[in-house]
Design an enzyme around this catalytic site. Structure first.
Site, PDB file in Angstrom:
ATOM      1  N   LEU A 207       0.854  -1.191   0.000  1.00  0.00           N
ATOM      2  CA  LEU A 207       0.000   0.000   0.000  1.00  0.00           C
ATOM      3  C   LEU A 207       0.886   1.236   0.000  1.00  0.00           C
ATOM      4  CD1 LEU A 207      -2.620  -1.002   2.760  1.00  0.00           C
ATOM      5  CD2 LEU A 207      -3.000  -0.988   0.286  1.00  0.00           C
ATOM      6  N   HIS A 208       0.587   2.185  -0.876  1.00  0.00           N
ATOM      7  CA  HIS A 208       1.373   3.419  -0.871  1.00  0.00           C
ATOM      8  C   HIS A 208       0.580   4.656  -1.254  1.00  0.00           C
ATOM      9  CE1 HIS A 208       1.460   2.573  -5.195  1.00  0.00           C
ATOM     10  NE2 HIS A 208       1.805   3.835  -5.369  1.00  0.00           N
ATOM     11  N   ARG A 209      -0.619   4.474  -1.823  1.00  0.00           N
ATOM     12  CA  ARG A 209      -1.374   5.649  -2.275  1.00  0.00           C
ATOM     13  C   ARG A 209      -1.883   6.452  -1.080  1.00  0.00           C
ATOM     14  NH1 ARG A 209      -1.600   5.960  -7.535  1.00  0.00           N
ATOM     15  NH2 ARG A 209      -1.078   4.066  -8.674  1.00  0.00           N
ATOM     16  N   ASP A 281      -2.319  -1.528  -3.974  1.00  0.00           N
ATOM     17  CA  ASP A 281      -2.916  -0.373  -4.646  1.00  0.00           C
ATOM     18  C   ASP A 281      -1.969   0.132  -5.741  1.00  0.00           C
ATOM     19  OD1 ASP A 281      -0.943   0.905  -3.185  1.00  0.00           O
ATOM     20  OD2 ASP A 281      -2.307   2.060  -1.918  1.00  0.00           O
TER      21      ASP A 281
END
Length: 362
Positions: A207-209, A281
């Site tokens: 996850l990074h957004r 994501d």
């Protein structure tokens, strides 16, 4: 001799540039030469000499060191630095890849210096203007001269925007070139034995957004649903330090959630190839899971890679945590779609790009 300047701004860009360099080197008497420019957009401590050695490419001819700052500051810094670079080392063609800020900034500079631009991964669209990458794609494609596309849909997007067909080349996906070239080098991460991981009996989470990881409540909701519905299987979460801070603020502590350092390409893809499924994501990972045949769940409301859903193993779950449980139930019921590999995702995209480059006349 056609002089080509290759632009890369972040680690994934080099994954896309590497097969193009190999294809140029392999094309004897092609009349092509290249200069590799790293804008320095993303500082990555893993991008050491070893990184370039693993990709089997030379280190960049120059690093413009344009990291940090706001979107506007970074765009401006890259443009100023690259203008000086291109004036000092003129090229017949500037080739950009992907959709990072460097892609857009260097395209603008090249065009204002009357230099032709080619865009690899042209025509990709999420139609979500809240994404900086979407703006980068649209601006770049509005001034590009030659368009190399990953899918027929990307080509259609360009045609609808008024691009004439003879400037569009459907060549396939260079990221898959790199995947195929490196499969034999995939290796177990150091923690594999320590965590007693077993083939197809763990999950990979990335996850990074900002919409998913910057808000404590959002991240808590996602992590809670994931950890509660994987039937106790280990979850491997390679995590950015900024996200790790937010995760600690959620107060979630689950024995089967293993937060690990970001991994190198060979170790990360070993983990993906042997996972039961990937929850992410990211856009690029959905391409790799599609080719590797690994079930993938994307926690986004849209994707610029719809072929991974229409053809591949990916499903777009959206950002509502409540969508996670039904998807995992479907996976554990062995009801997940098998998927297929999109046309021309065969490891030879760069060869086709170089062939088209040798045919250009301007």
């Amino acid at each position: 001799m056609m002089k080509i300047t290759l632009i890369a701004g972040a680690r994934p860009n080099f994954m896309k540039i590497a097969p193009i360099i190999h294809a140029i080197q392999a094309a004897k008497n092609s009349g092509l030469s290249y200069r590799l420019v790293h804008t320095g957009q993303h500082f990555d401590e893993k991008m050491s000499h070893t990184f370039f050695k693993q990709l089997n490419i030379p280190e960049p001819d120059v690093n413009l060191n344009c990291g940090g700052g706001t979107q506007a500051e970074q765009t401006g810094a890259i443009m100023v630095a690259f203008e000086q670079e291109l004036l000092a080392h003129p090229a017949d063609l500037v080739l950009v890849v992907g959709d990072v800020t460097s892609t857009m900034a260097c395209s603008i500079v090249a065009k204002k210096l009357q230099t032709k631009v080619a865009h690899v991964e042209a025509g990709i669209r999420s139609f979500d203007m809240s994404m900086p990458e979407e703006i980068n794609r649209m601006v770049t494609d509005s001034i590009t001269d030659y368009f190399f596309t990953t899918t027929p849909l990307a080509s259609e997007n360009l045609k609808k925007a008024g691009i004439v067909e003879d400037r569009i080349f459907f060549v396939g996906n260079v990221m898959i070139d790199t995947l195929e070239a490196n499969k034999s080098k995939f290796e177990k991460p150091e923690f594999w034995n320590h965590l007693q991981l077993k083939d197809k009996e763990y999950f990979v989470l990335t996850l990074h957004r900002p919409a998913n990881v910057d808000d404590v409540d959002n991240l808590r909701g996602l992590i809670s649903e994931i950890t509660s519905n994987v039937n106790g299987l280990p979850i491997l979460f390679p995590i950015h330090p900024r996200t790790a801070k937010v995760l600690s603020d959620t107060g979630i502590s689950v024995p089967h959630l293993h937060v690990v350092e970001p991994l190198g390409y060979h170790q990360f893809n070993y983990l993906v190839e042997h996972a039961k499924a990937v929850i992410t994501d990211s856009g690029g990972i959905t391409e790799e899971t599609t080719v590797l045949g690994i079930p993938c769940m994307t926690l986004r409301d849209n994707t610029e890679r719809p072929e991974t859903v229409a053809i591949g193993t990916n499903e777009l779950l959206g950002t509502n945590p409540k969508a996670i449980k039904p998807a995992l139930e479907k996976l554990f019921a062995d009801a997940w779609k098998k998927g297929a590999v999109p046309d021309l995702w065969d490891g030879k995209a760069a060869e086709r790009i170089v062939h088209h480059l040798t045919q250009l006349r301007f």
